[in-house]
Motif scaffolding. Structure first.
Motif, mmCIF file in Angstrom:
data_model
loop_
_atom_site.group_PDB
_atom_site.id
_atom_site.type_symbol
_atom_site.label_atom_id
_atom_site.label_comp_id
_atom_site.label_asym_id
_atom_site.label_seq_id
_atom_site.Cartn_x
_atom_site.Cartn_y
_atom_site.Cartn_z
ATOM 1 N N ASN A 120 -21.315 -68.333 118.310
ATOM 2 C CA ASN A 120 -22.052 -67.449 117.403
ATOM 3 C C ASN A 120 -21.538 -67.586 115.966
ATOM 4 O O ASN A 120 -21.025 -66.631 115.381
ATOM 5 N N MET A 174 -25.718 -52.792 109.676
ATOM 6 C CA MET A 174 -24.690 -53.692 110.188
ATOM 7 C C MET A 174 -23.390 -52.953 110.418
ATOM 8 O O MET A 174 -23.164 -51.881 109.866
ATOM 9 N N GLU A 175 -22.557 -53.555 111.253
ATOM 10 C CA GLU A 175 -21.201 -53.086 111.512
ATOM 11 C C GLU A 175 -20.288 -54.268 111.258
ATOM 12 O O GLU A 175 -20.477 -55.334 111.845
ATOM 13 N N GLU A 210 -17.294 -54.851 112.249
ATOM 14 C CA GLU A 210 -16.525 -55.279 113.401
ATOM 15 C C GLU A 210 -17.401 -55.644 114.592
ATOM 16 O O GLU A 210 -16.909 -56.090 115.613
ATOM 17 N N GLY A 211 -18.712 -55.459 114.499
ATOM 18 C CA GLY A 211 -19.610 -55.742 115.615
ATOM 19 C C GLY A 211 -19.919 -57.222 115.747
ATOM 20 O O GLY A 211 -19.592 -58.032 114.879
ATOM 21 N N SER A 212 -20.562 -57.583 116.844
ATOM 22 C CA SER A 212 -20.976 -58.969 117.025
ATOM 23 C C SER A 212 -22.305 -59.197 116.314
ATOM 24 O O SER A 212 -22.996 -58.259 115.968
ATOM 25 N N GLY A 213 -22.644 -60.439 116.104
ATOM 26 C CA GLY A 213 -23.876 -60.776 115.421
ATOM 27 C C GLY A 213 -23.657 -60.875 113.929
ATOM 28 O O GLY A 213 -22.557 -60.681 113.425
ATOM 29 N N GLY A 257 -24.614 -59.928 109.883
ATOM 30 C CA GLY A 257 -25.211 -59.012 108.929
ATOM 31 C C GLY A 257 -26.052 -59.813 107.951
ATOM 32 O O GLY A 257 -25.941 -61.046 107.875
#
Length: 130
Positions: free
Chosen positions: A4, A53-54, A56-59, A61
């Motif tokens: 990713n 968006m975050e 620390e999240g996946s994916g 921004g």
């Protein structure tokens, strides 16, 4: 390369308010103003609206970007947005001023996709597993 690898995207627009309305309508979300990085394109009058968006999240921004010299429209990069069922977001496209180019179709074990065009002439993909 790590899995990713995409960490950020920008969708260039000519009319920021029109594009904001399109994306907020299709994805039922709120885009937020985002400051350009310090010293970055101040002279070009860069304006940005970030997707939810975050850090620390996946994916990845990303943001809508209006900047002198950068045009919207077809150009070889295609961003796919995750959806629970891409038919739902596809169903909002025309009312938001966009166009459905390829209605929801199967990509086999990888789920379903739809291809749509936003109000700025950008092609985007919608992806879901159902």
């Amino acid at each position: 390369m790590k899995p990713n690898p995409i960490v950020w995207f920008e969708i260039y627009v000519q009319d920021l308010a029109r594009a904001q309305k399109f994306y907020e309508t299709v994805f039922a979300c709120k885009l937020e103003p985002l400051q350009a990085p310090e010293g970055e394109s101040d002279a070009a009058g860069m304006q940005m609206l970030a997707f939810p968006m975050e850090m620390e999240g996946s994916g990845a921004g990303g943001a809508l970007v209006k900047m002198e010299g950068l045009l919207s429209g077809g150009g070889g990069t295609l961003v796919y947005f995750h959806c629970n069922d891409c038919a739902i977001e596809q169903g909002r496209v025309a009312a938001a001023g966009g166009k459905v180019v390829n209605p929801k179709f199967s990509i086999g074990e990888y789920g379903q996709c739809a291809m749509v065009m936003d109000t700025e002439g950008n092609m985007i993909g919608l992806h879901s597993m159902q």
